[in-house]
Design an enzyme around this catalytic site. Structure first.
Site, PDB file in Angstrom:
ATOM      1  N   CYS A  86       1.007  -1.181   0.138  1.00 42.61           N
ATOM      2  CA  CYS A  86      -0.080   0.058  -0.086  1.00 42.61           C
ATOM      3  C   CYS A  86       0.792   1.239   0.149  1.00 42.61           C
ATOM      4  CB  CYS A  86      -0.962  -0.051   0.941  1.00 42.61           C
ATOM      5  SG  CYS A  86      -2.390   1.233   0.947  1.00 42.61           S
ATOM      6  N   HIS A 176      -3.805  -4.902   1.235  1.00 45.06           N
ATOM      7  CA  HIS A 176      -3.402  -5.430   2.532  1.00 45.06           C
ATOM      8  C   HIS A 176      -3.328  -6.996   2.546  1.00 45.06           C
ATOM      9  CE1 HIS A 176      -2.624  -1.767   4.418  1.00 45.06           C
ATOM     10  NE2 HIS A 176      -3.490  -1.134   3.511  1.00 45.06           N
ATOM     11  N   GLU A 178      -1.875  -8.793   4.657  1.00 49.19           N
ATOM     12  CA  GLU A 178      -1.585  -9.114   6.243  1.00 49.19           C
ATOM     13  C   GLU A 178      -3.065  -9.188   7.080  1.00 49.19           C
ATOM     14  OE1 GLU A 178      -1.008  -4.543   6.182  1.00 49.19           O
ATOM     15  OE2 GLU A 178      -1.098  -6.179   4.938  1.00 49.19           O
ATOM     16  N   SER A 230      -3.102  -7.669  36.089  1.00 52.63           N
ATOM     17  CA  SER A 230      -4.496  -7.638  36.077  1.00 52.63           C
ATOM     18  C   SER A 230      -5.508  -8.850  36.207  1.00 52.63           C
ATOM     19  CB  SER A 230      -4.978  -6.949  34.953  1.00 52.63           C
ATOM     20  OG  SER A 230      -4.545  -7.711  33.759  1.00 52.63           O
ATOM     21  N   GLY A 231      -4.632  -9.968  35.924  1.00 54.14           N
ATOM     22  CA  GLY A 231      -5.440 -11.172  35.969  1.00 54.14           C
ATOM     23  C   GLY A 231      -5.700 -11.807  34.565  1.00 54.14           C
ATOM     24  N   GLY A 232      -5.585 -10.714  33.737  1.00 49.76           N
ATOM     25  CA  GLY A 232      -5.975 -10.893  32.355  1.00 49.76           C
ATOM     26  C   GLY A 232      -4.699 -11.947  31.527  1.00 49.76           C
ATOM     27  N   VAL A 233      -4.897 -12.229  30.347  1.00 51.46           N
ATOM     28  CA  VAL A 233      -3.940 -13.147  29.582  1.00 51.46           C
ATOM     29  C   VAL A 233      -2.527 -12.324  29.823  1.00 51.46           C
ATOM     30  CG1 VAL A 233      -3.549 -14.123  27.382  1.00 51.46           C
ATOM     31  CG2 VAL A 233      -5.638 -14.433  28.393  1.00 51.46           C
ATOM     32  N   ASP A 234      -2.706 -11.343  29.120  1.00 49.76           N
ATOM     33  CA  ASP A 234      -1.324 -10.567  28.879  1.00 49.76           C
ATOM     34  C   ASP A 234      -0.559 -10.327  29.786  1.00 49.76           C
ATOM     35  OD1 ASP A 234      -2.340 -10.102  26.161  1.00 49.76           O
ATOM     36  OD2 ASP A 234      -3.676  -8.683  26.982  1.00 49.76           O
ATOM     37  N   SER A 235      -0.969  -9.639  31.040  1.00 44.13           N
ATOM     38  CA  SER A 235      -0.101  -9.622  32.387  1.00 44.13           C
ATOM     39  C   SER A 235       0.123 -10.844  32.999  1.00 44.13           C
ATOM     40  CB  SER A 235      -0.815  -8.788  33.371  1.00 44.13           C
ATOM     41  OG  SER A 235      -1.834  -9.276  33.758  1.00 44.13           O
ATOM     42  N   SER A 236      -0.594 -11.732  32.774  1.00 45.11           N
ATOM     43  CA  SER A 236      -0.474 -12.974  33.522  1.00 45.11           C
ATOM     44  C   SER A 236       0.641 -13.950  32.758  1.00 45.11           C
ATOM     45  CB  SER A 236      -1.610 -13.923  33.348  1.00 45.11           C
ATOM     46  OG  SER A 236      -2.828 -13.479  34.356  1.00 45.11           O
TER      47      SER A 236
END
Length: 363
Positions: A86, A176, A178, A230-236
């Site tokens: 693009c 695009h 991707e 936070s208990g979410g996936v990312d921080s866990s």
């Protein structure tokens, strides 16, 4: 095998909101890559990053505007394959002597490309004479190709939907590949990185885990780390990975801001204290957060208020722990993309997520 020994690709970011999807597709092909903004790409090359191929991303600017982003001219002289997407196609065309014009029919949405001639880019994926769905998002378009390029596919509003210089291994697309809205896009990127660039595909998530643990240990040394949990996936995931690297040098801080679902705080505390055996501070700051948000109606102000309070709490708990030299957090990458451009790049802020764009200025 360390990160430095992997064959790798440089993705030059011109500010597209989906640049990280390019990186994801490359990594899905088993190839290590790094994304760097266009205005730092030359410095990355000068520092010794030796890419086996380069991808130029899309972006929100118009190459017809004075001062619009450009790729370092040196990338066209490295002798490595280039895939330009693009805006990347447009700046490549401009920098190599082609012409890009505004004022033609803009496209945003699905289009069909018709294949006119063979190319290594879609070898084994698309056939001559076939029509295939892709996702377009552009306002300008190339109207004259640089020397050495030929048209491989067209669409209704993109006469040079795919244009390539097969001899130099330069491949440009107006759409695009991707995004999932281009159904065969990941196959095209796979062709580029594995067949055209000839990379082995020796990078895996298992390798990433091992190398991440090694880098964390080297970076942290004997210091302590505070991790915002936070208990979410990312921080866990971040917390568990760091704990594998440095053990009890890590202390997680779970800030209970009073906005969680019923029972969630107890679940988070139990999981990390009892199952993972990670040192954890449970900071009940619900009154503080709810008090600061009382009467605030603007969403952006709310997010920045929450971001500042989180940092205030983390700093307070770091002083309690003593000797904490690092603050760690795990962040879903769309939050980064929406909040602030990648590493100083030119993308536009959509909204400030509290743990990215909502952080205080000093961070």
């Amino acid at each position: 095998m360390t990160q430095a020994t992997h064959e790798h690709i440089l993705i030059i970011d011109f500010g597209s909101q989906v640049t990280q999807l390019i990186a994801r597709r490359v990594r899905e092909a088993g190839v290590y890559c790094e994304v760097h903004p266009y205005n730092r790409a030359q410095a990355v090359l000068d520092a010794g990053f030796d890419p086996k191929a380069i991808i130029l991303s899309g972006g929100p600017a118009s190459v017809c505007d004075a001062g619009s982003p450009r790729a370092p001219q040196a990338v066209f002289e490295l002798g490595v394959p280039i895939l330009a997407i693009c805006y990347g196609q447009q700046t490549l065309a401009t920098q190599l002597g082609g012409v890009v014009e505004s004022g033609h029919a803009a496209e945003f949405g699905r289009a069909d490309v018709e294949i006119l001639a063979p190319s290594a880019l879609f070898d084994g994926v698309w056939e001559i004479g076939g029509r295939y769905p892709v996702w377009m998002s552009h306002g300008d378009r190339v109207t004259q190709l640089p020397d050495g390029f030929s048209v491989k596919a067209t669409s209704e509003n993109a006469p040079f939907a795919v244009a390539t210089d097969e001899a130099r291994r330069f491949y440009t697309v107006m759409f695009h590949p991707e995004v999932v809205h281009t159904p065969d896009g990941s196959k095209l990127i796979h062709n580029f990185v594995r067949k055209i660039a000839g990379l082995r595909g020796d990078w895996t998530m298992a390798a990433f885990r091992e190398e991440a643990i090694e880098r964390i240990r080297a970076q942290v040394g004997t210091s302590k780390v505070i991790c915002g949990l936070s208990g979410g996936v990312d921080s866990s995931v971040a917390a568990v990975l760091i704990h594998e690297a440095i053990g009890d040098q890590l202390t997680c801080v779970y800030v209970d801001h009073g906005l969680m679902r019923a029972g969630e705080s107890d679940q988070v505390v139990s999981l990390f204290r009892d199952h993972y055996n990670i040192p954890l501070i449970h900071a009940d700051e619900s009154a503080r957060f709810l008090g600061a948000l009382a009467g605030v109606s603007d969403p952006e102000t709310k997010r920045k208020t929450i971001g500042k309070l989180f940092i205030d709490v983390f700093e307070e708990k770091a002083r309690m722990v003593g000797g904490a030299g690092f603050l760690a957090q795990g962040t879903l990458y769309p939050d980064v993309i929406e909040s602030v451009s990648f590493d100083g790049g030119p993308s536009v802020t959509i909204k400030s997520h509290h743990n990215v764009g909502g952080r205080p200025e000093r961070m």
